[in-house]
Design an enzyme around this catalytic site. Sequence first.
Site, PDB file in Angstrom:
ATOM      1  N   ASP A  18       4.686  -9.427   8.946  1.00  0.00           N
ATOM      2  CA  ASP A  18       5.430 -10.415   8.322  1.00  0.00           C
ATOM      3  C   ASP A  18       6.767  -9.723   8.150  1.00  0.00           C
ATOM      4  OD1 ASP A  18       4.437  -8.162   6.206  1.00  0.00           O
ATOM      5  OD2 ASP A  18       4.372 -10.183   4.755  1.00  0.00           O
ATOM      6  N   GLU A  76       2.408  -8.121   4.123  1.00  0.00           N
ATOM      7  CA  GLU A  76       2.739  -7.028   3.067  1.00  0.00           C
ATOM      8  C   GLU A  76       3.783  -7.378   2.394  1.00  0.00           C
ATOM      9  OE1 GLU A  76       4.748  -3.134   2.244  1.00  0.00           O
ATOM     10  OE2 GLU A  76       4.763  -5.091   3.415  1.00  0.00           O
TER      11      GLU A  76
END
Length: 430
Positions: free
Chosen positions: A80, A175
């Site tokens: 991400d 994350e």
Amino acid sequence: MQNIIDRFISYVTIDTESDPNSQTTPSTEKQWVLAKKLVEELKAIGMEDVTIDDHSYVMATLPSNVEHDVPTIGFVSHFDTTPDFTGANVKPQIIENYDGGDILLNAEQNIVLSPNYFKDLLQYKGQTLITTNGLTLLGADDKAGITEIVTAMEYLIKNPKIKHGKIRICFTPDEEIGRGADLFDVEKFGAKWAYTMDGSQIGELEYENFNAAGVKITFKGKSVHPGYAKGKMINSMLIANDFINQLPKGETPQETKGYEGFFHVTQLSGSIEETKLELIIRDHDMKKFLKRKELVHKITKKINKDFAKQFGEDIVITEIKDQYYNMKEKVEPVFFIIDLAEKAMKSLNIKPLIKPIRGGTDGCRLSYMGLPCPNIFAGGHNFHGKYEYVPVESMQKAVEVIVKIAELTATTDFSELEKKSKGKKKKEKK
């Protein structure tokens, strides 16, 4: 290096921005696009046990090619990108043989990446840089790490003469919003230790990070016509302002470095009747971290006491939630895993830069979940914004470090290293 460039660009041009307001994992559907692509790519290069679970965690195995017992190690990166800056429609620019001068990212808006401001650029004169076009982030955080892990695994598969034990890899969602390790199955992963490839400049090797907490505060007030407000109106925005002013001066992100902790106001919105304040607390030292949280509670109690008579109930409501802790406590007992990474770098003529992370990684959470997991450089700079860039040579070196760690793990006497680690810890205690 062209394969690294092509692979990296194929990842960063897929929008994988995460969303802190979502309650799902992954927090955005678009993260599945890259996750599924990685599954197919890992299968194509010859990885085994390639899996993707219901929350988009991708895992795979490179089997051992030696007969003796070798500890299973792992490498982890997240796919991400931060919601702090748009990651949609990324259009990377390749700057070959960088001349050390200004780089025009966007002519129309006159956005320039300059070594006069970003002095680290000068380290990479003569190298190939990948930059943004000035309108998005790049996504080197952490698609550079993914590129390096996949490329290293492919290299080991194509070069079976390089001896290594069993290697596990994992790519995680979310994350950037602090949830990358939430649903990480450590038992399924099955590694004795791992490394996140999520650091910045070449040489970084980190096993200390902040202790972190998030704070949400609600300030109440009373709205009265301003012409008749004397002794009656309570402006919640002014109370919030007073609260902020009682935090220590000079202890903000822009005024601290190294091991210095801080308070960081991240959001403030309100009206006379109600104001919401969000801030984060960071400190490497646990005692100082606890004192910072105590100070927030102390200021809360003081303001509530000051307004107790006039308001009749608590006017400030504070919620503090711990987010992650310093991995140092979990890594030091197995310090040989740092020694191993340092040895790998030195053997490749890379100067190790061992320093604390002024942030956190999946690794700090994983370390407290039973998987010691320090952090290694991925090569990028200026994360989370339009000035982000990555030198291709740094990514190539990160690939070589992964390969060398795998090789050293298969040829190292860990009983001796474990003794050394325990000896270091005893010496520090004295």
